[in-house]
Enzyme design. Sequence first.
Site, PDB file in Angstrom:
ATOM      1  N   CYS A   1      15.387   9.947   1.498  1.00 46.77           N
ATOM      2  CA  CYS A   1      15.038  11.341   1.767  1.00 46.77           C
ATOM      3  C   CYS A   1      14.759  12.098   0.457  1.00 46.77           C
ATOM      4  O   CYS A   1      13.715  11.907  -0.150  1.00 46.77           O
ATOM      5  CB  CYS A   1      16.110  12.016   2.616  1.00 46.77           C
ATOM      6  SG  CYS A   1      15.537  13.549   3.395  1.00 46.77           S
TER       7      CYS A   1
ATOM      8  N   HIS B   1      17.689   8.356   6.577  1.00 45.56           N
ATOM      9  CA  HIS B   1      19.046   8.186   6.042  1.00 45.56           C
ATOM     10  C   HIS B   1      19.756   7.006   6.710  1.00 45.56           C
ATOM     11  O   HIS B   1      20.525   7.209   7.663  1.00 45.56           O
ATOM     12  CB  HIS B   1      19.881   9.446   6.313  1.00 45.56           C
ATOM     13  CG  HIS B   1      19.429  10.673   5.596  1.00 45.56           C
ATOM     14  ND1 HIS B   1      19.960  11.067   4.391  1.00 45.56           N
ATOM     15  CD2 HIS B   1      18.522  11.607   5.941  1.00 45.56           C
ATOM     16  CE1 HIS B   1      19.391  12.205   4.018  1.00 45.56           C
ATOM     17  NE2 HIS B   1      18.514  12.548   4.928  1.00 45.56           N
TER      18      HIS B   1
ATOM     19  N   GLU C   1      22.227   5.451   5.582  1.00 43.79           N
ATOM     20  CA  GLU C   1      23.652   5.535   5.237  1.00 43.79           C
ATOM     21  C   GLU C   1      24.460   6.304   6.288  1.00 43.79           C
ATOM     22  O   GLU C   1      25.695   6.241   6.282  1.00 43.79           O
ATOM     23  CB  GLU C   1      23.830   6.179   3.858  1.00 43.79           C
ATOM     24  CG  GLU C   1      23.570   7.669   3.771  1.00 43.79           C
ATOM     25  CD  GLU C   1      22.108   8.065   3.705  1.00 43.79           C
ATOM     26  OE1 GLU C   1      21.824   9.273   3.602  1.00 43.79           O
ATOM     27  OE2 GLU C   1      21.236   7.158   3.758  1.00 43.79           O
TER      28      GLU C   1
END
Length: 202
Positions: A81, A175, A177
């Site tokens: 991002c 994202h 994560e």
Amino acid sequence: MTTPVIGVLALQGDVREHLAALEGAGAQARQVRRPEELAGVDGLVIPGGESTTISKLAVAFGLMEPLRARVAAGLPVYGSCAGMIMLADKILDPRSGQETVGGIDMIVRRNAFGRQNESFEAAVEMIGVEGGAVEGVFIRAPWVESTGARVEVLAEVDGHPVAVRQDGLLATSFHPELTGDHRVHRLFTAMVRDALVAGTGA
């Protein structure tokens, strides 16, 4: 198998989530805030957050020029991002004073998918990631407007590149994560290992 040391640029953004994902992917993860900490890692993640803030803090902490030097010397870096924006050679609509580390020959549009309340999730088929689609979390996400000849597009959403790679540099608009799925981080950890074996992770 070598356990690479991968740093997470810990100036702003979702640092803790990347640290956990890297550990889950088999790396030794540590925070990076100072040039001497950057010098001790085999690879680096630039997390999501606010790209203008990360840019200004990188300058304030004396990290921007060391980051550029290590990227130019072959340090593997993954940006998600805001991290994708930081790895772009050019931003289509930069904020005043906004700088990038650069390294990927691409032009990126900030907030291309809309504002915070237009955030969404999508199944993303990504080259280099086995086991089916990755759940992509898009939060004020950029997309890639155009790429140079050396950039490989790994995934697209609605015809826009959202994951790219150039040599040891990897970037996603989304994202990974935040999902508990560590496959993108495993891909990057493998890239760092390959650089260590080849002796290119300067």
